[in-house]
Design a protein around this motif. Sequence first.
Motif, PDB file in Angstrom:
ATOM      1  N   LEU A   7      -1.995  15.012  -3.301  1.00 38.90           N
ATOM      2  CA  LEU A   7      -2.167  15.980  -4.378  1.00 38.90           C
ATOM      3  C   LEU A   7      -2.001  15.312  -5.740  1.00 38.90           C
ATOM      4  O   LEU A   7      -2.793  15.536  -6.661  1.00 38.90           O
ATOM      5  CB  LEU A   7      -1.172  17.126  -4.225  1.00 38.90           C
ATOM      6  CG  LEU A   7      -1.203  18.189  -5.319  1.00 38.90           C
ATOM      7  CD1 LEU A   7      -2.570  18.844  -5.413  1.00 38.90           C
ATOM      8  CD2 LEU A   7      -0.120  19.217  -5.077  1.00 38.90           C
ATOM      9  N   ALA A   8      -0.978  14.458  -5.875  1.00 35.26           N
ATOM     10  CA  ALA A   8      -0.755  13.747  -7.140  1.00 35.26           C
ATOM     11  C   ALA A   8      -1.944  12.862  -7.485  1.00 35.26           C
ATOM     12  O   ALA A   8      -2.383  12.820  -8.640  1.00 35.26           O
ATOM     13  CB  ALA A   8       0.518  12.917  -7.055  1.00 35.26           C
ATOM     14  N   LYS A   9      -2.509  12.183  -6.491  1.00 39.59           N
ATOM     15  CA  LYS A   9      -3.686  11.338  -6.738  1.00 39.59           C
ATOM     16  C   LYS A   9      -4.868  12.170  -7.211  1.00 39.59           C
ATOM     17  O   LYS A   9      -5.578  11.797  -8.147  1.00 39.59           O
ATOM     18  CB  LYS A   9      -4.067  10.578  -5.474  1.00 39.59           C
ATOM     19  CG  LYS A   9      -3.140   9.450  -5.128  1.00 39.59           C
ATOM     20  CD  LYS A   9      -3.581   8.775  -3.835  1.00 39.59           C
ATOM     21  CE  LYS A   9      -2.567   7.743  -3.390  1.00 39.59           C
ATOM     22  NZ  LYS A   9      -2.944   7.126  -2.113  1.00 39.59           N
ATOM     23  N   GLU A  10      -5.080  13.314  -6.571  1.00 38.98           N
ATOM     24  CA  GLU A  10      -6.196  14.185  -6.950  1.00 38.98           C
ATOM     25  C   GLU A  10      -6.005  14.747  -8.359  1.00 38.98           C
ATOM     26  O   GLU A  10      -6.957  14.844  -9.134  1.00 38.98           O
ATOM     27  CB  GLU A  10      -6.359  15.319  -5.941  1.00 38.98           C
ATOM     28  CG  GLU A  10      -6.811  14.870  -4.575  1.00 38.98           C
ATOM     29  CD  GLU A  10      -8.177  14.196  -4.587  1.00 38.98           C
ATOM     30  OE1 GLU A  10      -9.072  14.644  -5.313  1.00 38.98           O
ATOM     31  OE2 GLU A  10      -8.335  13.191  -3.864  1.00 38.98           O
ATOM     32  N   LEU A  11      -4.776  15.101  -8.705  1.00 39.99           N
ATOM     33  CA  LEU A  11      -4.511  15.609 -10.051  1.00 39.99           C
ATOM     34  C   LEU A  11      -4.725  14.529 -11.107  1.00 39.99           C
ATOM     35  O   LEU A  11      -5.229  14.798 -12.197  1.00 39.99           O
ATOM     36  CB  LEU A  11      -3.091  16.178 -10.143  1.00 39.99           C
ATOM     37  CG  LEU A  11      -2.882  17.524  -9.462  1.00 39.99           C
ATOM     38  CD1 LEU A  11      -1.406  17.875  -9.447  1.00 39.99           C
ATOM     39  CD2 LEU A  11      -3.692  18.617 -10.114  1.00 39.99           C
ATOM     40  N   LYS A  12      -4.362  13.293 -10.794  1.00 42.76           N
ATOM     41  CA  LYS A  12      -4.597  12.193 -11.741  1.00 42.76           C
ATOM     42  C   LYS A  12      -6.093  11.960 -11.938  1.00 42.76           C
ATOM     43  O   LYS A  12      -6.544  11.696 -13.048  1.00 42.76           O
ATOM     44  CB  LYS A  12      -3.906  10.918 -11.268  1.00 42.76           C
ATOM     45  CG  LYS A  12      -2.425  10.944 -11.493  1.00 42.76           C
ATOM     46  CD  LYS A  12      -1.787   9.627 -11.117  1.00 42.76           C
ATOM     47  CE  LYS A  12      -0.298   9.686 -11.403  1.00 42.76           C
ATOM     48  NZ  LYS A  12       0.346   8.402 -11.186  1.00 42.76           N
ATOM     49  N   LYS A  13      -6.865  12.056 -10.863  1.00 40.90           N
ATOM     50  CA  LYS A  13      -8.327  11.936 -10.989  1.00 40.90           C
ATOM     51  C   LYS A  13      -8.869  13.039 -11.877  1.00 40.90           C
ATOM     52  O   LYS A  13      -9.737  12.806 -12.712  1.00 40.90           O
ATOM     53  CB  LYS A  13      -9.000  12.041  -9.615  1.00 40.90           C
ATOM     54  CG  LYS A  13      -8.885  10.838  -8.758  1.00 40.90           C
ATOM     55  CD  LYS A  13      -9.681  11.092  -7.474  1.00 40.90           C
ATOM     56  CE  LYS A  13      -9.226  10.223  -6.342  1.00 40.90           C
ATOM     57  NZ  LYS A  13      -9.902  10.574  -5.076  1.00 40.90           N
ATOM     58  N   LEU A  14      -8.359  14.234 -11.704  1.00 39.96           N
ATOM     59  CA  LEU A  14      -8.797  15.371 -12.494  1.00 39.96           C
ATOM     60  C   LEU A  14      -8.521  15.125 -13.971  1.00 39.96           C
ATOM     61  O   LEU A  14      -9.355  15.427 -14.822  1.00 39.96           O
ATOM     62  CB  LEU A  14      -8.077  16.640 -12.042  1.00 39.96           C
ATOM     63  CG  LEU A  14      -8.414  17.915 -12.785  1.00 39.96           C
ATOM     64  CD1 LEU A  14      -9.847  18.330 -12.497  1.00 39.96           C
ATOM     65  CD2 LEU A  14      -7.455  19.018 -12.403  1.00 39.96           C
ATOM     66  N   GLU A  15      -7.366  14.563 -14.278  1.00 46.25           N
ATOM     67  CA  GLU A  15      -7.000  14.308 -15.671  1.00 46.25           C
ATOM     68  C   GLU A  15      -7.960  13.308 -16.318  1.00 46.25           C
ATOM     69  O   GLU A  15      -8.384  13.479 -17.444  1.00 46.25           O
ATOM     70  CB  GLU A  15      -5.578  13.789 -15.761  1.00 46.25           C
ATOM     71  CG  GLU A  15      -5.111  13.624 -17.190  1.00 46.25           C
ATOM     72  CD  GLU A  15      -3.668  13.199 -17.252  1.00 46.25           C
ATOM     73  OE1 GLU A  15      -3.341  12.137 -16.684  1.00 46.25           O
ATOM     74  OE2 GLU A  15      -2.874  13.908 -17.866  1.00 46.25           O
ATOM     75  N   ARG A  16      -8.333  12.261 -15.577  1.00 47.00           N
ATOM     76  CA  ARG A  16      -9.209  11.236 -16.151  1.00 47.00           C
ATOM     77  C   ARG A  16     -10.631  11.738 -16.356  1.00 47.00           C
ATOM     78  O   ARG A  16     -11.258  11.428 -17.343  1.00 47.00           O
ATOM     79  CB  ARG A  16      -9.220  10.002 -15.244  1.00 47.00           C
ATOM     80  CG  ARG A  16      -7.941   9.198 -15.313  1.00 47.00           C
ATOM     81  CD  ARG A  16      -8.107   7.882 -14.592  1.00 47.00           C
ATOM     82  NE  ARG A  16      -8.246   8.088 -13.158  1.00 47.00           N
ATOM     83  CZ  ARG A  16      -7.275   7.932 -12.270  1.00 47.00           C
ATOM     84  NH1 ARG A  16      -6.094   7.549 -12.664  1.00 47.00           N
ATOM     85  NH2 ARG A  16      -7.479   8.140 -10.997  1.00 47.00           N
ATOM     86  N   GLY A  17     -11.142  12.519 -15.420  1.00 46.29           N
ATOM     87  CA  GLY A  17     -12.528  12.954 -15.515  1.00 46.29           C
ATOM     88  C   GLY A  17     -12.669  14.438 -15.751  1.00 46.29           C
ATOM     89  O   GLY A  17     -13.619  15.059 -15.304  1.00 46.29           O
ATOM     90  N   SER A  18     -11.734  15.013 -16.461  1.00 44.31           N
ATOM     91  CA  SER A  18     -11.689  16.465 -16.563  1.00 44.31           C
ATOM     92  C   SER A  18     -12.528  17.048 -17.686  1.00 44.31           C
ATOM     93  O   SER A  18     -12.776  18.240 -17.695  1.00 44.31           O
ATOM     94  CB  SER A  18     -10.239  16.917 -16.745  1.00 44.31           C
ATOM     95  OG  SER A  18      -9.757  16.458 -17.989  1.00 44.31           O
ATOM     96  N   GLY A  19     -12.923  16.260 -18.641  1.00 39.99           N
ATOM     97  CA  GLY A  19     -13.668  16.816 -19.765  1.00 39.99           C
ATOM     98  C   GLY A  19     -12.852  17.792 -20.589  1.00 39.99           C
ATOM     99  O   GLY A  19     -13.349  18.803 -21.054  1.00 39.99           O
ATOM    100  N   GLY A  20     -11.564  17.512 -20.749  1.00 42.56           N
ATOM    101  CA  GLY A  20     -10.714  18.354 -21.578  1.00 42.56           C
ATOM    102  C   GLY A  20      -9.747  19.227 -20.797  1.00 42.56           C
ATOM    103  O   GLY A  20      -8.844  19.789 -21.373  1.00 42.56           O
ATOM    104  N   ARG A  21      -9.953  19.389 -19.488  1.00 43.03           N
ATOM    105  CA  ARG A  21      -9.015  20.181 -18.685  1.00 43.03           C
ATOM    106  C   ARG A  21      -7.790  19.337 -18.380  1.00 43.03           C
ATOM    107  O   ARG A  21      -7.893  18.161 -18.089  1.00 43.03           O
ATOM    108  CB  ARG A  21      -9.671  20.622 -17.384  1.00 43.03           C
ATOM    109  CG  ARG A  21     -10.704  21.675 -17.613  1.00 43.03           C
ATOM    110  CD  ARG A  21     -11.383  22.158 -16.368  1.00 43.03           C
ATOM    111  NE  ARG A  21     -10.598  22.052 -15.175  1.00 43.03           N
ATOM    112  CZ  ARG A  21     -11.079  22.198 -13.962  1.00 43.03           C
ATOM    113  NH1 ARG A  21     -12.356  22.429 -13.796  1.00 43.03           N
ATOM    114  NH2 ARG A  21     -10.299  22.094 -12.900  1.00 43.03           N
TER     115      ARG A  21
END
Length: 76
Positions: A7-21
């Motif tokens: 889950l932590a890995k997925e959240l970190k990916k989201l932060e990098r490629g989130s487009g502002g989210r």
Amino acid sequence: MEDARQLAKELKKLERGSGGRSIWGVVSRVWVELLYYAANHCESKQHAAHLSKGGEIVSFVWLLMAHMGPGKHHRA
């Protein structure tokens, strides 16, 4: 433990490629969904008993949902 790491890995990916989210935006939406679900799936007698003793956050969410009426508190 492994689930938490994934889950932590997925959240970190989201932060990098989130487009502002932000991660916190996602986490807060998950918590709201959990509160909504918990408040909606307990008996009203249990909520009333908790409120008479000072209340729990889930009971206050239930009370707010009951006050607002059906369908007005949840947006998909």
